[in-house]
Scaffold this motif. Structure first.
Motif, PDB file in Angstrom:
ATOM      1  N   GLU A   1      12.659 -12.457  16.611  1.00 35.73           N
ATOM      2  CA  GLU A   1      13.870 -11.705  16.955  1.00 35.73           C
ATOM      3  C   GLU A   1      14.773 -11.480  15.748  1.00 35.73           C
ATOM      4  O   GLU A   1      15.318 -10.373  15.561  1.00 35.73           O
ATOM      5  CB  GLU A   1      14.646 -12.434  18.063  1.00 35.73           C
ATOM      6  CG  GLU A   1      14.038 -12.251  19.435  1.00 35.73           C
ATOM      7  CD  GLU A   1      14.827 -12.995  20.514  1.00 35.73           C
ATOM      8  OE1 GLU A   1      15.790 -13.720  20.154  1.00 35.73           O
ATOM      9  OE2 GLU A   1      14.471 -12.861  21.701  1.00 35.73           O
TER      10      GLU A   1
ATOM     11  N   GLN B   1      16.513  -6.983  24.321  1.00 38.28           N
ATOM     12  CA  GLN B   1      17.037  -8.097  25.109  1.00 38.28           C
ATOM     13  C   GLN B   1      16.548  -8.040  26.560  1.00 38.28           C
ATOM     14  O   GLN B   1      16.234  -9.068  27.171  1.00 38.28           O
ATOM     15  CB  GLN B   1      18.578  -8.068  25.069  1.00 38.28           C
ATOM     16  CG  GLN B   1      19.163  -8.439  23.719  1.00 38.28           C
ATOM     17  CD  GLN B   1      20.661  -8.236  23.662  1.00 38.28           C
ATOM     18  OE1 GLN B   1      21.269  -7.685  24.594  1.00 38.28           O
ATOM     19  NE2 GLN B   1      21.284  -8.653  22.546  1.00 38.28           N
TER      20      GLN B   1
ATOM     21  N   GLU C   1      18.564  -2.537  20.638  1.00 42.80           N
ATOM     22  CA  GLU C   1      18.878  -3.965  20.788  1.00 42.80           C
ATOM     23  C   GLU C   1      18.935  -4.358  22.262  1.00 42.80           C
ATOM     24  O   GLU C   1      18.411  -5.407  22.660  1.00 42.80           O
ATOM     25  CB  GLU C   1      20.212  -4.253  20.108  1.00 42.80           C
ATOM     26  CG  GLU C   1      20.545  -5.741  20.051  1.00 42.80           C
ATOM     27  CD  GLU C   1      21.851  -6.003  19.309  1.00 42.80           C
ATOM     28  OE1 GLU C   1      22.344  -7.136  19.412  1.00 42.80           O
ATOM     29  OE2 GLU C   1      22.370  -5.080  18.641  1.00 42.80           O
TER      30      GLU C   1
END
Length: 606
Positions: free
Chosen positions: A464, A490, A486
């Protein structure tokens, strides 16, 4: 065994002990044992008969003088000539009434031990079955002083428990040597068994003389079963008798040879397996254990208790049953270890269930008298721990394999990251494409096992920071695009976490279902075993009822009303026992322990 060994050593100071070498030999015999012991006065040819049962000319010492050759109890284990899955254990005892003995009490103990250890007792005497022969058998009248059925008297009840002797005691054979009379009674020919039955008839009356006459006969009828008689002619001349070890069969009296063969044939075909109350059949190992229990009681100055011996043996055998069952589980799981990691958790549970079932079979076969099912639950809890250990091993194997696979698949990616290949405009999309390709190749690969998702998630989380750095550095993307990328990353991570959590919940539910199925199988086997044990006890009680009815007939013909009434009460009690048919499930629920295993099992059953 090529030769006999001493099982019970009788020392000059009057003490007895079990020979450890003999115990080691017995421990190696795992087949059921038929135990034939012979007792009688010294120098009456006992050892000769035992050698014939062993199929040998010599082995047990015969001797040729007035001096007793056998001291203590000697043992010879040989293959059973009729039943291949049994072992024949022959016990030759030292002669009773040896004038050279310093301690006559040892005669009584040797006799008592022969009774306790054997499934068939052979009494060897000379001449005829007359009052003198009966008086020489006074050891049988002393058995209530030497042996107890119960471990202790309860609630102040000190009543005689010898009524239970026949349940534990061996069958009885009387061998009469050098018999010279005609087998006739009141001018009619009779059989050898009729000769014995007539000799055991009781006389009516209550005088001291009549009581003395009846006492040994009552004991033989009351304590032993399957009374059988063999009478033997004199085998050879006095000169040949002194060298019987070396005399060929053709030099012996033909009638004696023929009768010896009949005796051996009867013993081989009719002597029962040594059993304990409830029908538990004994092996050589168990025989050695009870011998130790009885001898230790004698050495401590207490009276040997058959109940104590059974309890002690049950503890030993049930502990071994747990060990053997757990070993069976481990043996099978170790063999299945080559299949680790299993592709799914269900596959692992299927292996566990199979191994659990086989372990239970081993335990049910070996255990007995597991009061309160103490050892059942020890086994259950140990198998739970073993399952958890193998489950962990399966998961660890999967984790290692997945990490190795990911290391191989990500080698190129790692190199390009180090070389800065993705630190250029458009680098994030290139990185994302390679990552997706790596994931696809990983998911397609076989043999990853049960921890596939968890290891992949761990790998992706480790990347990550790298992914975030590449995303931030990619100048070809707008800030809005970076924000969306992003968020998408997630969301994908959260979706994987959710999938892993759902998978863990499913596995937990499968675990509970597996345990429920295993415990139900455990209870079914337990119910079956308890039912079989109950049926064995009922059959044993029915047999004992018939034996006591025969005793009652003997007492009735002699006019002993009080003894008849006592036997009637015993018969009534046995019949009442057999009428009881309690719920086996209820019994199990009543005795479940309060531990985790017991609580879960109660929940399963209810």
């Amino acid at each position: 065994m090529e030769r006999p060994v001493c099982l019970i050593e009788n020392h000059e100071d009057g003490t007895i002990q079990v020979n450890q070498a003999a115990l080691k030999i017995l421990s190696g015999f795992t087949k059921k044992v038929v135990v034939v012991a012979i007792v009688g006065k010294y120098r009456t040819g006992k050892s000769y008969l035992m050698n014939k049962l062993a199929g040998q000319k010599n082995g047990f010492s015969l001797g040729s003088t007035v001096q007793s050759m056998t001291k203590g109890i000697w043992m010879w284990c040989v293959p059973h000539p009729v039943t291949p899955d049994h072992t024949l254990v022959l016990l030759d005892t030292e002669g009773l009434g040896d004038v050279e003995k310093g301690n006559s009490q040892n005669d009584s103990w040797i006799f008592a031990l022969a009774v306790l250890l054997s499934s068939t007792l052979v009494y060897n005497s000379m001449g005829t079955i007359d009052q003198q022969a009966m008086e020489q058998l006074h050891y049988v009248t002393e058995l209530t002083e030497k042996i107890k059925v119960k471990s202790s008297e309860q609630d102040g009840d000190f009543s005689d428990d010898s009524s239970e002797f026949k349940r534990f005691f061996p069958s009885f054979i009387w061998c009469v040597r050098d018999f010279t009379l005609q087998l006739q009674l009141n001018g009619k020919e009779i059989t050898q068994d009729e000769y014995l039955r007539n000799a055991l008839k009781l006389r009516p009356g209550l005088s001291p003389q009549v009581r003395n006459y009846n006492l040994p006969r009552e004991c033989l009828l009351h304590y032993f079963h399957s009374h059988k008689c063999f009478v033997f002619d004199r085998p050879a001349s006095k000169t040949d008798l002194q060298n019987l070890d070396n005399v060929v069969e053709s030099q012996l009296d033909p009638a004696f040879v023929q009768q010896t063969r009949k005796f051996c044939k009867y013993v081989f075909e009719n002597s029962p397996v040594k059993t304990l109350s409830g029908g538990y059949t004994m092996t050589g190992r168990g025989l050695g254990d009870v011998a130790v229990s009885y001898v230790e009681s004698i050495r401590s100055g207490s009276i040997p208790s058959m109940e104590n011996a059974v309890v002690a043996l049950a503890k030993i055998e049930n502990s071994r049953a747990v060990e053997d069952a757990v070993s069976k589980y481990e043996e099978m799981m170790t063999q299945y270890g080559s299949k680790f990691p299993t592709e799914t958790h269900e596959e692992f549970l299927s292996l566990d269930k199979e191994c659990y079932a086989e372990a239970l079979k081993v335990f049910m076969k070996l255990s007995f008298k597991d009061e309160n099912q103490e050892y059942q639950f020890k086994l259950g809890e140990q198998l739970q721990h073993k399952k958890a250990a193998y489950q962990q091993k399966n998961e660890e194997t999967s984790e290692r394999r997945c990490r190795v696979l990911l290391q191989e698949l990500s080698a190129g990616l790692e190199n390009r990251i180090k070389e800065g290949k993705f630190s250029v405009p458009g680098g994030y999309k290139m990185f994302l494409a390679e990552k997706k390709s790596l994931e696809a190749d990983y998911l397609k690969a076989k043999g990853k096992g049960v921890k596939s998702l968890e290891v992949l998630q761990e790998f992706l989380k480790e990347k990550e920071n790298v992914e975030s750095t590449i995303l931030i550095a990619d100048k070809s993307l707008e800030e809005k695009e970076k924000k969306l990328a992003e968020q998408r990353s997630q969301a994908e991570a959260a979706a994987r976490d959710k999938e892993i959590l759902e998978k863990a919940n499913v596995e937990l539910q499968k675990n509970l279902e597996n345990e429920q199925e295993s415990y139900k199988m455990h209870v079914e086997m337990l119910q079956k075993k308890m039912s079989e044990e109950s049926e064995k006890m009922k059959k044993e009680n029915e047999w004992l009822i018939q034996e006591k009815l025969q005793e009652q007939q003997e007492m009735l013909s002699a006019g002993f009303k009080k003894q008849c009434d006592m036997l009637e009460e015993e018969i009534k009690h046995l019949r009442e026992q057999n009428k009881k048919s309690p719920s086996l499930l209820g019994e199990i629920l009543d005795i479940l322990p309060g531990g985790a295993f017991g609580k879960f099992l109660k929940k399963v059953l209810l």
